[in-house]
Design a protein around this motif. Structure first.
Motif, PDB file in Angstrom:
ATOM      1  N   PHE A 123     -61.854  74.865  65.015  1.00  0.00           N
ATOM      2  CA  PHE A 123     -62.533  73.833  64.223  1.00  0.00           C
ATOM      3  C   PHE A 123     -61.565  72.784  63.678  1.00  0.00           C
ATOM      4  O   PHE A 123     -61.968  71.686  63.314  1.00  0.00           O
ATOM      5  N   ASP A 124     -60.268  73.085  63.592  1.00  0.00           N
ATOM      6  CA  ASP A 124     -59.279  72.064  63.281  1.00  0.00           C
ATOM      7  C   ASP A 124     -57.909  72.543  63.762  1.00  0.00           C
ATOM      8  O   ASP A 124     -57.751  73.711  64.150  1.00  0.00           O
ATOM      9  N   TYR A 125     -56.942  71.637  63.788  1.00  0.00           N
ATOM     10  CA  TYR A 125     -55.602  72.035  64.216  1.00  0.00           C
ATOM     11  C   TYR A 125     -54.557  71.154  63.551  1.00  0.00           C
ATOM     12  O   TYR A 125     -54.851  70.058  63.038  1.00  0.00           O
ATOM     13  N   GLY A 126     -53.339  71.661  63.538  1.00  0.00           N
ATOM     14  CA  GLY A 126     -52.237  70.917  62.943  1.00  0.00           C
ATOM     15  C   GLY A 126     -50.959  71.158  63.715  1.00  0.00           C
ATOM     16  O   GLY A 126     -50.870  72.064  64.547  1.00  0.00           O
ATOM     17  N   ALA A 127     -49.975  70.332  63.424  1.00  0.00           N
ATOM     18  CA  ALA A 127     -48.667  70.468  64.061  1.00  0.00           C
ATOM     19  C   ALA A 127     -47.617  70.578  62.958  1.00  0.00           C
ATOM     20  O   ALA A 127     -47.583  69.752  62.033  1.00  0.00           O
ATOM     21  N   PHE A 128     -46.799  71.608  63.019  1.00  0.00           N
ATOM     22  CA  PHE A 128     -45.738  71.765  62.034  1.00  0.00           C
ATOM     23  C   PHE A 128     -44.718  70.646  62.202  1.00  0.00           C
ATOM     24  O   PHE A 128     -44.430  70.209  63.318  1.00  0.00           O
ATOM     25  N   ALA A 129     -44.209  70.174  61.081  1.00  0.00           N
ATOM     26  CA  ALA A 129     -43.261  69.064  61.122  1.00  0.00           C
ATOM     27  C   ALA A 129     -42.447  69.054  59.842  1.00  0.00           C
ATOM     28  O   ALA A 129     -42.804  69.707  58.846  1.00  0.00           O
ATOM     29  N   PHE A 130     -41.340  68.311  59.868  1.00  0.00           N
ATOM     30  CA  PHE A 130     -40.600  68.043  58.642  1.00  0.00           C
ATOM     31  C   PHE A 130     -41.072  66.709  58.091  1.00  0.00           C
ATOM     32  O   PHE A 130     -41.260  65.745  58.833  1.00  0.00           O
ATOM     33  N   VAL A 131     -41.320  66.694  56.808  1.00  0.00           N
ATOM     34  CA  VAL A 131     -41.741  65.480  56.110  1.00  0.00           C
ATOM     35  C   VAL A 131     -40.553  65.010  55.272  1.00  0.00           C
ATOM     36  O   VAL A 131     -39.845  65.828  54.665  1.00  0.00           O
ATOM     37  N   TYR A 132     -40.335  63.691  55.226  1.00  0.00           N
ATOM     38  CA  TYR A 132     -39.202  63.187  54.447  1.00  0.00           C
ATOM     39  C   TYR A 132     -39.622  62.101  53.470  1.00  0.00           C
ATOM     40  O   TYR A 132     -40.672  61.464  53.613  1.00  0.00           O
ATOM     41  N   ASP A 133     -38.797  61.924  52.456  1.00  0.00           N
ATOM     42  CA  ASP A 133     -39.011  60.908  51.439  1.00  0.00           C
ATOM     43  C   ASP A 133     -38.355  59.619  51.914  1.00  0.00           C
ATOM     44  O   ASP A 133     -37.127  59.521  51.960  1.00  0.00           O
TER      45      ASP A 133
ATOM     46  N   TYR B 270     -46.490  69.665  57.645  1.00  0.00           N
ATOM     47  CA  TYR B 270     -47.289  69.308  58.813  1.00  0.00           C
ATOM     48  C   TYR B 270     -47.201  67.807  59.079  1.00  0.00           C
ATOM     49  O   TYR B 270     -46.948  67.021  58.168  1.00  0.00           O
ATOM     50  N   THR B 271     -47.492  67.400  60.311  1.00  0.00           N
ATOM     51  CA  THR B 271     -47.526  65.967  60.622  1.00  0.00           C
ATOM     52  C   THR B 271     -48.637  65.269  59.847  1.00  0.00           C
ATOM     53  O   THR B 271     -48.597  64.049  59.643  1.00  0.00           O
ATOM     54  N   THR B 272     -49.636  66.021  59.411  1.00  0.00           N
ATOM     55  CA  THR B 272     -50.777  65.439  58.697  1.00  0.00           C
ATOM     56  C   THR B 272     -50.566  65.366  57.184  1.00  0.00           C
ATOM     57  O   THR B 272     -51.398  64.791  56.476  1.00  0.00           O
TER      58      THR B 272
ATOM     59  N   GLN C 206     -43.369  60.592  54.735  1.00  0.00           N
ATOM     60  CA  GLN C 206     -43.707  60.381  56.142  1.00  0.00           C
ATOM     61  C   GLN C 206     -43.285  61.575  56.998  1.00  0.00           C
ATOM     62  O   GLN C 206     -42.269  62.228  56.726  1.00  0.00           O
ATOM     63  N   ALA C 207     -44.075  61.827  58.029  1.00  0.00           N
ATOM     64  CA  ALA C 207     -43.781  62.940  58.943  1.00  0.00           C
ATOM     65  C   ALA C 207     -42.767  62.510  59.981  1.00  0.00           C
ATOM     66  O   ALA C 207     -42.802  61.388  60.489  1.00  0.00           O
ATOM     67  N   LEU C 208     -41.861  63.411  60.296  1.00  0.00           N
ATOM     68  CA  LEU C 208     -40.855  63.175  61.332  1.00  0.00           C
ATOM     69  C   LEU C 208     -41.383  63.724  62.653  1.00  0.00           C
ATOM     70  O   LEU C 208     -41.687  64.916  62.764  1.00  0.00           O
ATOM     71  N   VAL C 209     -41.518  62.866  63.640  1.00  0.00           N
ATOM     72  CA  VAL C 209     -42.017  63.269  64.951  1.00  0.00           C
ATOM     73  C   VAL C 209     -40.845  63.372  65.915  1.00  0.00           C
ATOM     74  O   VAL C 209     -40.125  62.399  66.146  1.00  0.00           O
ATOM     75  N   PHE C 210     -40.620  64.573  66.444  1.00  0.00           N
ATOM     76  CA  PHE C 210     -39.472  64.858  67.303  1.00  0.00           C
ATOM     77  C   PHE C 210     -39.878  64.873  68.781  1.00  0.00           C
ATOM     78  O   PHE C 210     -40.959  65.359  69.134  1.00  0.00           O
ATOM     79  N   ASP C 211     -38.978  64.367  69.632  1.00  0.00           N
ATOM     80  CA  ASP C 211     -39.273  64.261  71.064  1.00  0.00           C
ATOM     81  C   ASP C 211     -39.486  65.612  71.739  1.00  0.00           C
ATOM     82  O   ASP C 211     -40.230  65.710  72.720  1.00  0.00           O
ATOM     83  N   GLU C 212     -38.833  66.658  71.225  1.00  0.00           N
ATOM     84  CA  GLU C 212     -38.953  67.956  71.895  1.00  0.00           C
ATOM     85  C   GLU C 212     -40.323  68.599  71.709  1.00  0.00           C
ATOM     86  O   GLU C 212     -40.646  69.605  72.342  1.00  0.00           O
ATOM     87  N   GLY C 213     -41.147  68.013  70.842  1.00  0.00           N
ATOM     88  CA  GLY C 213     -42.483  68.544  70.622  1.00  0.00           C
ATOM     89  C   GLY C 213     -42.565  69.365  69.348  1.00  0.00           C
ATOM     90  O   GLY C 213     -41.547  69.691  68.726  1.00  0.00           O
ATOM     91  N   HIS C 214     -43.794  69.691  68.957  1.00  0.00           N
ATOM     92  CA  HIS C 214     -44.049  70.393  67.697  1.00  0.00           C
ATOM     93  C   HIS C 214     -44.965  71.586  67.929  1.00  0.00           C
ATOM     94  O   HIS C 214     -45.945  71.485  68.675  1.00  0.00           O
ATOM     95  N   SER C 215     -44.663  72.665  67.253  1.00  0.00           N
ATOM     96  CA  SER C 215     -45.497  73.857  67.354  1.00  0.00           C
ATOM     97  C   SER C 215     -46.860  73.590  66.730  1.00  0.00           C
ATOM     98  O   SER C 215     -46.977  72.893  65.721  1.00  0.00           O
TER      99      SER C 215
ATOM    100  N   PRO D 185     -49.477  60.632  63.264  1.00  0.00           N
ATOM    101  CA  PRO D 185     -49.560  60.545  64.725  1.00  0.00           C
ATOM    102  C   PRO D 185     -49.526  61.933  65.360  1.00  0.00           C
ATOM    103  O   PRO D 185     -48.823  62.824  64.880  1.00  0.00           O
ATOM    104  N   VAL D 186     -50.318  62.101  66.420  1.00  0.00           N
ATOM    105  CA  VAL D 186     -50.331  63.399  67.117  1.00  0.00           C
ATOM    106  C   VAL D 186     -49.113  63.469  68.035  1.00  0.00           C
ATOM    107  O   VAL D 186     -48.975  62.661  68.950  1.00  0.00           O
TER     108      VAL D 186
END
Length: 341
Positions: A135-145, A230-232, A247-256, A312-313
């Protein structure tokens, strides 16, 4: 002899009467205009999606939803499994894909191929037997100031750099699903060498928090400019604080990825009502669920607010739940030996 025969007839009639009464009560309960939902605490809390979604569903269908909050998602599933065939719930909502194998092996869940699945990407439908529906999903990410002035990392590898000493807040995988998400993420990216990343980044960590709430609280208090989330996560700050500072940090190697699901129990007393609730959650309920949970909706037709432009996804990584179930205890033991002992 006649006396015995008379007694047997009376007993038989009594048994038939009791059976008929029991059958009538069962039919009445099965046809009752209600259903019982097991959920995790966040869904039922005042800031969760439950207080908005449940009244909408009840008004639309006339079906009363008895919501039973059962702790976190793991505790919820454990409770249902412990109760087994005596579980009073019709539905269990909030089981993540990384614990799905435990749900399957319990044998408690029935298949339901909701018509709403046609609007959901097949990659998100992790149970091809439809016992657990996403019913929903998320991607783990590092968020920075973004006001911290730090050099912006572009990969997991960057976080090993000395410039991030005491600037990262990690989360313990033994006590948090978010921490476990990072553990699995590093395994997806680094394979058997995942502990090398943890040892290096662990030296840069201000702390390894026991849970997401404490970690994110330290982050927003300015204790460190980078935190696991999370990226969200930025969506919340844009919607409720009118700021794009975080803001979420989006990495090229992908996110779990983590995918949350809902399932109907085989012994559901109100199966038809349970199906209606799932159909509602996967259609009209998608927007409210996504916003309240700060996650992505699974239904591709969902219209989201512009705040989601800041979520961003990314490229999504996914490890099979069976692989996780077979190896998780070993990974946690290895992590503990490397990071704690």
């Amino acid at each position: 002899m006649k006396k015995h025969c008379f007694t047997l007839v009376i007993l038989a009639l009594l048994a038939c009467s009791l059976f008929a009464k029991g059958a009538a009560e069962t039919i009445a309960k099965e046809n009752s205009n209600e259903l019982t939902l097991y959920c995790y605490d966040t869904f039922a809390s005042e800031w969760g999606s439950g207080p908005t979604l449940i009244p909408l569903f009840e008004e639309k269908t006339g079906i009363k939803v008895n919501v039973i909050s059962t702790g976190n998602a793991v505790e919820m599933l454990n409770k249902a499994i412990l109760e087994g065939d005596n579980c009073p719930a019709d539905l269990v909502m909030g089981i993540s894909d990384d614990t799905a194998s435990k749900a399957y092996s319990s044998g408690l869940f029935a298949s339901y191929e909701s018509p709403a699945l046609k609007d959901i990407d097949e990659d998100l439908i992790f149970d091809k037997e439809y016992r657990l529906l996403p019913f929903d999903y998320g991607a783990f990410a590092f968020v920075y100031d973004s006001e911290s002035g730090i050099e912006v990392p572009t990969s997991l590898e960057d976080l090993k750099k000395d410039i991030y000493k005491d600037k990262i807040i990690l989360i313990d995988p033994r006590t948090s699903s978010v921490g476990m998400g990072l553990l699995i993420w590093t395994i997806e990216v680094y394979g058997e060498d995942y502990l090398d990343w943890w040892k290096a980044v662990g030296k840069n960590a201000l702390t390894i928090a026991d849970g997401w709430s404490s970690a994110y609280g330290l982050f927003t208090e300015g204790e460190a400019p980078i935190v696991l989330s999370y990226t969200t996560s930025p969506v919340y700050h844009v919607l409720w604080e009118d700021t794009t500072r975080y803001q979420a940090l989006v990495f090229d190697e992908g996110h779990s990825t983590t995918i949350e699901s809902i399932g109907i129990l085989k012994n559901a007393k109100n199966r038809a009502n349970a199906e209606k609730f799932i159909d509602f959650i996967l259609t009209e309920g998608q927007k409210e669920t996504a916003i309240a949970n700060s996650m992505y909706p699974v239904n591709k037709n969902t219209e989201l607010p512009s705040a989601y432009d800041y979520a961003p996804v990314p490229k999504l990584l996914h490890l099979d739940s069976e692989v996780i179930a077979q190896n998780l205890e070993k990974w946690l033991n290895e992590w503990t030996e490397a990071m704690v002992n």
